[in-house]
Design a protein around this motif. Sequence first.
Motif, PDB file in Angstrom:
ATOM      1  N   THR A   9     -49.701  -7.939   3.359  1.00  0.00           N
ATOM      2  CA  THR A   9     -49.056  -8.951   4.186  1.00  0.00           C
ATOM      3  C   THR A   9     -47.603  -9.154   3.771  1.00  0.00           C
ATOM      4  OG1 THR A   9     -51.177 -10.052   4.438  1.00  0.00           O
ATOM      5  CG2 THR A   9     -49.226 -11.316   5.039  1.00  0.00           C
ATOM      6  N   TYR A  10     -47.375  -9.308   2.476  1.00  0.00           N
ATOM      7  CA  TYR A  10     -46.016  -9.542   1.979  1.00  0.00           C
ATOM      8  C   TYR A  10     -45.099  -8.373   2.316  1.00  0.00           C
ATOM      9  CZ  TYR A  10     -42.174 -10.345  -1.273  1.00  0.00           C
ATOM     10  OH  TYR A  10     -40.934 -10.514  -1.824  1.00  0.00           O
ATOM     11  N   ASN A  11     -45.570  -7.150   2.073  1.00  0.00           N
ATOM     12  CA  ASN A  11     -44.756  -5.969   2.365  1.00  0.00           C
ATOM     13  C   ASN A  11     -44.513  -5.805   3.860  1.00  0.00           C
ATOM     14  OD1 ASN A  11     -44.443  -5.277  -0.321  1.00  0.00           O
ATOM     15  ND2 ASN A  11     -46.310  -4.068  -0.345  1.00  0.00           N
ATOM     16  N   ARG A  14     -41.786  -8.204   4.762  1.00  0.00           N
ATOM     17  CA  ARG A  14     -40.493  -7.695   4.288  1.00  0.00           C
ATOM     18  C   ARG A  14     -39.977  -6.575   5.186  1.00  0.00           C
ATOM     19  NH1 ARG A  14     -40.858  -6.045  -1.741  1.00  0.00           N
ATOM     20  NH2 ARG A  14     -38.773  -5.379  -1.252  1.00  0.00           N
ATOM     21  N   GLU A  15     -40.871  -5.666   5.576  1.00  0.00           N
ATOM     22  CA  GLU A  15     -40.458  -4.558   6.441  1.00  0.00           C
ATOM     23  C   GLU A  15     -39.988  -5.079   7.796  1.00  0.00           C
ATOM     24  OE1 GLU A  15     -42.262  -0.550   8.553  1.00  0.00           O
ATOM     25  OE2 GLU A  15     -43.376  -1.473   6.910  1.00  0.00           O
ATOM     26  N   LYS A  16     -40.734  -6.005   8.363  1.00  0.00           N
ATOM     27  CA  LYS A  16     -40.362  -6.569   9.652  1.00  0.00           C
ATOM     28  C   LYS A  16     -39.013  -7.277   9.556  1.00  0.00           C
ATOM     29  CE  LYS A  16     -42.048  -9.484  13.382  1.00  0.00           C
ATOM     30  NZ  LYS A  16     -43.091 -10.390  13.856  1.00  0.00           N
ATOM     31  N   SER A  17     -38.796  -8.002   8.471  1.00  0.00           N
ATOM     32  CA  SER A  17     -37.528  -8.693   8.257  1.00  0.00           C
ATOM     33  C   SER A  17     -36.372  -7.701   8.146  1.00  0.00           C
ATOM     34  CB  SER A  17     -37.617  -9.538   6.984  1.00  0.00           C
ATOM     35  OG  SER A  17     -36.386 -10.145   6.704  1.00  0.00           O
TER      36      SER A  17
END
Length: 76
Positions: A9-11, A14-17
């Motif tokens: 979820t965190y990664n 981050r990728e989407k951001s």
Amino acid sequence: MSWITEDNTYNDIREKSLMQWLDEIEKHDDLAVRNGTRLARDYFGYLKAENARLKEEIELRNAYMKKIKEKKDFLL
């Protein structure tokens, strides 16, 4: 341990951001900045592929080491 699932979820966030930020940068007035986004996306894709390759290599190595250990234990 294939029964443990990873929480990405965190990664994923981050990728989407990062991708949203690159989308915004593509609209920048400066040509050098705008064209640098393609390089950043290509490099990010390369890093994801390299990470996946390394994970696969580690899993293969771990499976091999497990077989070697079992064989060694069997012979002792």
